[in-house]
Every structure is written in C-alpha cells, then in structure tokens.
Design a protein around this motif. Structure first.
Motif, PDB file in Angstrom:
ATOM      1  N   PRO A 236      32.796   2.667  31.586  1.00 45.52           N
ATOM      2  CA  PRO A 236      31.448   3.177  31.845  1.00 45.52           C
ATOM      3  C   PRO A 236      30.474   2.846  30.715  1.00 45.52           C
ATOM      4  N   SER A 237      29.207   2.821  31.039  1.00 52.12           N
ATOM      5  CA  SER A 237      28.158   2.468  30.071  1.00 52.12           C
ATOM      6  C   SER A 237      28.178   3.373  28.845  1.00 52.12           C
ATOM      7  N   LYS A 238      28.567   4.626  29.024  1.00 49.86           N
ATOM      8  CA  LYS A 238      28.555   5.586  27.914  1.00 49.86           C
ATOM      9  C   LYS A 238      29.551   5.227  26.818  1.00 49.86           C
ATOM     10  N   ASP A 239      30.481   4.304  27.117  1.00 51.38           N
ATOM     11  CA  ASP A 239      31.509   3.977  26.136  1.00 51.38           C
ATOM     12  C   ASP A 239      31.217   2.707  25.352  1.00 51.38           C
ATOM     13  N   ILE A 240      29.960   2.252  25.375  1.00 49.79           N
ATOM     14  CA  ILE A 240      29.578   1.159  24.490  1.00 49.79           C
ATOM     15  C   ILE A 240      29.189   1.757  23.143  1.00 49.79           C
ATOM     16  N   LEU A 241      29.548   1.075  22.066  1.00 54.93           N
ATOM     17  CA  LEU A 241      29.242   1.553  20.721  1.00 54.93           C
ATOM     18  C   LEU A 241      27.933   0.930  20.235  1.00 54.93           C
ATOM     19  N   LYS A 242      26.998   1.752  19.909  1.00 51.35           N
ATOM     20  CA  LYS A 242      25.690   1.401  19.358  1.00 51.35           C
ATOM     21  C   LYS A 242      24.768   0.748  20.381  1.00 51.35           C
ATOM     22  N   GLY A 243      25.268  -0.190  21.178  1.00 49.54           N
ATOM     23  CA  GLY A 243      24.443  -0.854  22.173  1.00 49.54           C
ATOM     24  C   GLY A 243      24.908  -2.274  22.406  1.00 49.54           C
ATOM     25  N   GLU A 244      24.389  -2.891  23.459  1.00 48.46           N
ATOM     26  CA  GLU A 244      24.756  -4.279  23.751  1.00 48.46           C
ATOM     27  C   GLU A 244      24.284  -5.195  22.624  1.00 48.46           C
ATOM     28  N   GLY A 245      25.153  -6.160  22.308  1.00 48.06           N
ATOM     29  CA  GLY A 245      24.812  -7.136  21.278  1.00 48.06           C
ATOM     30  C   GLY A 245      25.053  -6.675  19.856  1.00 48.06           C
ATOM     31  N   GLU A 246      25.633  -5.476  19.669  1.00 50.91           N
ATOM     32  CA  GLU A 246      25.827  -4.930  18.322  1.00 50.91           C
ATOM     33  C   GLU A 246      27.249  -5.123  17.793  1.00 50.91           C
ATOM     34  N   GLY A 247      28.092  -5.813  18.550  1.00 51.52           N
ATOM     35  CA  GLY A 247      29.487  -5.938  18.153  1.00 51.52           C
ATOM     36  C   GLY A 247      29.686  -6.629  16.827  1.00 51.52           C
ATOM     37  N   PHE A 248      28.961  -7.708  16.598  1.00 50.12           N
ATOM     38  CA  PHE A 248      29.130  -8.449  15.349  1.00 50.12           C
ATOM     39  C   PHE A 248      28.695  -7.608  14.157  1.00 50.12           C
ATOM     40  N   ALA A 249      27.578  -6.917  14.297  1.00 47.43           N
ATOM     41  CA  ALA A 249      27.090  -6.066  13.210  1.00 47.43           C
ATOM     42  C   ALA A 249      28.068  -4.938  12.903  1.00 47.43           C
ATOM     43  N   ILE A 250      28.643  -4.342  13.945  1.00 46.49           N
ATOM     44  CA  ILE A 250      29.619  -3.269  13.730  1.00 46.49           C
ATOM     45  C   ILE A 250      30.854  -3.807  13.016  1.00 46.49           C
ATOM     46  N   SER A 251      31.310  -4.985  13.429  1.00 45.70           N
ATOM     47  CA  SER A 251      32.518  -5.549  12.810  1.00 45.70           C
ATOM     48  C   SER A 251      32.305  -5.805  11.327  1.00 45.70           C
ATOM     49  N   GLN A 252      31.119  -6.261  10.950  1.00 46.92           N
ATOM     50  CA  GLN A 252      30.842  -6.504   9.536  1.00 46.92           C
ATOM     51  C   GLN A 252      30.771  -5.194   8.756  1.00 46.92           C
ATOM     52  N   ALA A 253      30.171  -4.168   9.359  1.00 49.51           N
ATOM     53  CA  ALA A 253      30.095  -2.864   8.694  1.00 49.51           C
ATOM     54  C   ALA A 253      31.481  -2.273   8.509  1.00 49.51           C
ATOM     55  N   ARG A 254      32.353  -2.517   9.483  1.00 47.31           N
ATOM     56  CA  ARG A 254      33.698  -1.954   9.470  1.00 47.31           C
ATOM     57  C   ARG A 254      34.576  -2.590   8.406  1.00 47.31           C
ATOM     58  N   LEU A 255      34.387  -3.890   8.161  1.00 47.75           N
ATOM     59  CA  LEU A 255      35.342  -4.629   7.343  1.00 47.75           C
ATOM     60  C   LEU A 255      35.131  -4.458   5.839  1.00 47.75           C
TER      61      LEU A 255
END
Length: 401
Positions: A236-255
């Motif tokens: 479901p849409s509610k289970d996206i983290l931060k928003g569409e297109g934010e995956g790369f930014a999240i991965s960098q913050a995480r690492l």
C-alpha cells in the motif's frame, strides 16, 4: 581532540565489565547451543539471556543517536563501544541490540517511518523482540552502483506492485525477522538518482519467497544472507518511506553511521586477533625457541599495534567530522575508513592464523570465522573500489580549475 566524554567513558567501563563477566564466558556456551540446534538459523537461549542482562544494566540501543529511543550518544562517544563489541563480533553486538542491519533499519524507521511503522516495527526492533532485513542488492546487476537496481515497483491507484529478485538480505534467515526495507525503481524515467524508492514489506507478505540462504566462505551465518523473490507483491501507498524517488537519499543517510559501526567493530576484531597471536606466540616452541622470539613474529606484532592505532584514529576522526559537520561533509573520511579498517583487520587476522598453524583454520579458535567476516566487509556497504573512486574524484577536484 578525539577524546570521549565522561558519559562515553562510563559506558566504556560498564560495557567492558559486561563483556568480561558475561559475553566472553558465554562464547563456548553459544557454540554448544548452536551445534546442538537443528538449523544454523536459530536463536540460542544464551543470546536471549545476554540480551536480558544487557537491558538490566542499561547497555541497550547504545547506537541510537536520538535520546527518545536510546542514550543519544554522539558518533564519537559510540565508536569506542562498537570497538569493544568487535572483540566478540558474533555475539556482543546483538547482545546489546546494536547489530547490523537492524541498527540501520531502526534509524531509517526513526527518521522516515510513519507513526504506524514506528509502532509496528520500530518499537519491537528497539525491544529486540523482532529482527529486520535490508533488501537492495540484486544478483543480475552490479549493485555497488545503487542506480543499477532493477526491481520494479509499479505504481498503482492504491500503492505499488513489486517484481524482482534480491539477495544478500542479511538477517533474512533470522528466526525473528518480520520486516524488509526494500529498494527498487518506481520512476525509471526520472533523473538517475530520483528513480529509486524504499518500501516497507512484511517478510510474510503474499508473493515474497525466501529462496535460500547464501553461505559466505562456506559459513551459514546465524542471521543468514537471504535470496528473496518478489512476485506481484502488493504494497500500500502508506508503506513508502519518505516519498517516491527518495530511495537513493535514504540509502546514503543510512550508510554513514553504519560504516563507522562496521569499522570500529573491525578494529575490535583486530585487537582480539592480536591478543590471540601474542598468547599463541608465547606458548609455542619451534626449533628450541618460542615463536615470540622470532624477529618476523615480533615485526608482525609491532606492525599490528601500529596499524590498529592508525585505523582507530582515522575512524574516530571520521566520527568527529560527522558529529561536527554532518555525513555529507564527512563523506571522504567515511570512505577512507571503510577501505582502511577491514583491510587492516584482515591482515592481522591472517597473521594470527599463521601463528596458530593448522589450529587457526579450525573452529577451535574464532580466527577463521573472523577472517571470513572481515573479507566480506570489503564488499558490504560498498566495495573498496567504489570508495577509492569517490576519494580519488574528491581529491582531483581540489586541483582542477
């Protein structure tokens, strides 16, 4: 300049006491319970006992920088604690709920998760009652370049449909694993760093299949490294983290913080290997002399001390830079330590194995397992070559007009 605080020193003393009084004595018990288990992917009782003891001593979630969820230590305060746990790298991090990939996933849920995510997943992760996995790497592409990730996350009216294959999802075989953070492409036509998104997916969601565990140098790690397929998995849409297109930014913050943790644990493992090497060299006699009297062994011991101290200072410098200036400014220092620390630990562990002779490659000593773990670390969270490329490009920028 790189000294810790009084609070940091207090945690170091208390954690060292816990290691000496509980963790080291638990190592043979842990080995016995794992050998008696029906599966390599089991949760031995001794580990649960250690977790309860650590909680009672206030040695819990020490990694978490947010005082709402943990003690709120800085990177510079926490780094020496990660090193201490590296002395018993297979047990101690999880015993204090500071093991990867759960630490990184908890930070992601803290920063980017919804209230529902925090209640359903973050809370139990912080309590140590469930585990989680991070699914980014794919067998079909060179995933060290995250923009290569191919998993399709097709947008629908009410969410996304996932299709693809992931592997090396660490923790994916853990008996308590309940949730995956999955990276894939929601917008393949967008700018290259805006194509990826991250979704929260229960590991038992329809269409999710854990195919197999991936052994690492022949070791089936307890937490496992899972290959997982996604076949029309609806999220479901509610289970996206931060928003569409934010995956790369999240991965960098995480690492960023995760690399500090990995490197300091590697330094702790190198210290353990050096201790074992010195003791073995003092015990063994060849051709009428102790190994410790040989010039080459003394050279190995001296070089080990020099290289451990160098790596520690570089890592603490990176931690201090992150605290003062943020992950983005400290990216070069973070890349440097990720190259230096695992290679240093590997070299020392390899020499410790050599001093132990045939015993060094058996399970009678932790060295063989430590070597496999450290060799894998030269690939995990980005291979050496990617980090060196980043360092070189930043260096060349200094001299180009």
């Amino acid at each position: 300049m790189l000294e810790t605080t009084d609070r940091g020193r207090d945690y170091q003393e208390r954690l060292t006491t816990f290691m000496e009084g509980f963790v080291y004595p638990a190592e043979p018990v842990y080995a016995q319970q794992m050998a008696a288990a029906n599966s390599p992917h089991t949760q031995p009782q001794i580990l649960e006992d250690l977790k309860a003891e650590a909680k009672s001593r206030g040695l819990w979630n020490l990694f978490h920088p947010d005082p709402q969820w943990g003690p709120g230590l800085t990177n510079l305060e926490y780094a020496p604690l990660a090193e201490i746990t590296g002395h018993s790298i297979g047990i101690a991090p999880e015993a204090i709920n500071c093991n990867a990939p759960d630490t990184g996933n908890m930070e992601v849920f803290t920063r980017f998760g919804t209230d529902e995510h925090k209640e359903k997943y973050l809370g139990p992760l912080l309590d140590g009652t469930i585990a989680s996995a991070f699914a980014m790497t794919e067998p079909a592409v060179a995933s060290s370049d995250a923009t290569n990730v191919e998993m399709r996350m097709e947008p629908t009216d009410d969410g996304f449909v996932l299709n693809g294959r992931k592997w090396f999802a660490s923790n994916g075989m853990h008996p308590n694993c309940r949730v995956l953070i999955v990276m894939g492409k929601t917008s393949p036509d967008a700018e290259v760093h805006r194509q990826q998104s991250m979704l929260v997916v229960p590991i038992d969601a329809p269409g999710v299949t854990v195919v197999r565990n991936l052994p690492v140098f022949g070791y089936h790690d307890r937490e496992g490294h899972a290959e997982i397929t996604f076949d029309n998995v609806r999220v479901p849409s509610k289970d996206i983290l931060k928003g569409e297109g934010e995956g790369f930014a999240i991965s960098q913050a995480r690492l960023g913080p995760g690399r500090i943790h990995h490197c300091m644990r590697a330094i702790g493992a190198a210290e353990r290997a050096l201790e074992l090497m010195v003791k073995r060299a003092d015990e063994r006699v060849t051709f009428g002399e102790k190994l410790s009297s040989r010039a080459n062994i003394q050279e190995w011991i001296a070089e080990a001390r020099i290289e451990i101290d160098q790596a520690r200072l570089l890592t603490l410098h990176a931690a201090d830079m992150m605290d003062k200036h943020g992950n983005k400014v400290a990216k070069n220092e973070i890349a440097e330590i990720k190259v230096v620390a695992p290679a240093m630990a590997l070299k020392i562990i390899d020499r410790a194995i050599q001093v132990h002779g045939g015993a060094g490659v058996t399970e009678d000593f932790p060295l063989a397992s430590m070597w496999a773990h450290m060799r894998t670390l030269r690939l995990a969270d980005g291979p050496d070559e990617v980090h060196k490329r980043s360092i070189a490009r930043n260096e060349m920028k200094k001299y180009r007009k």
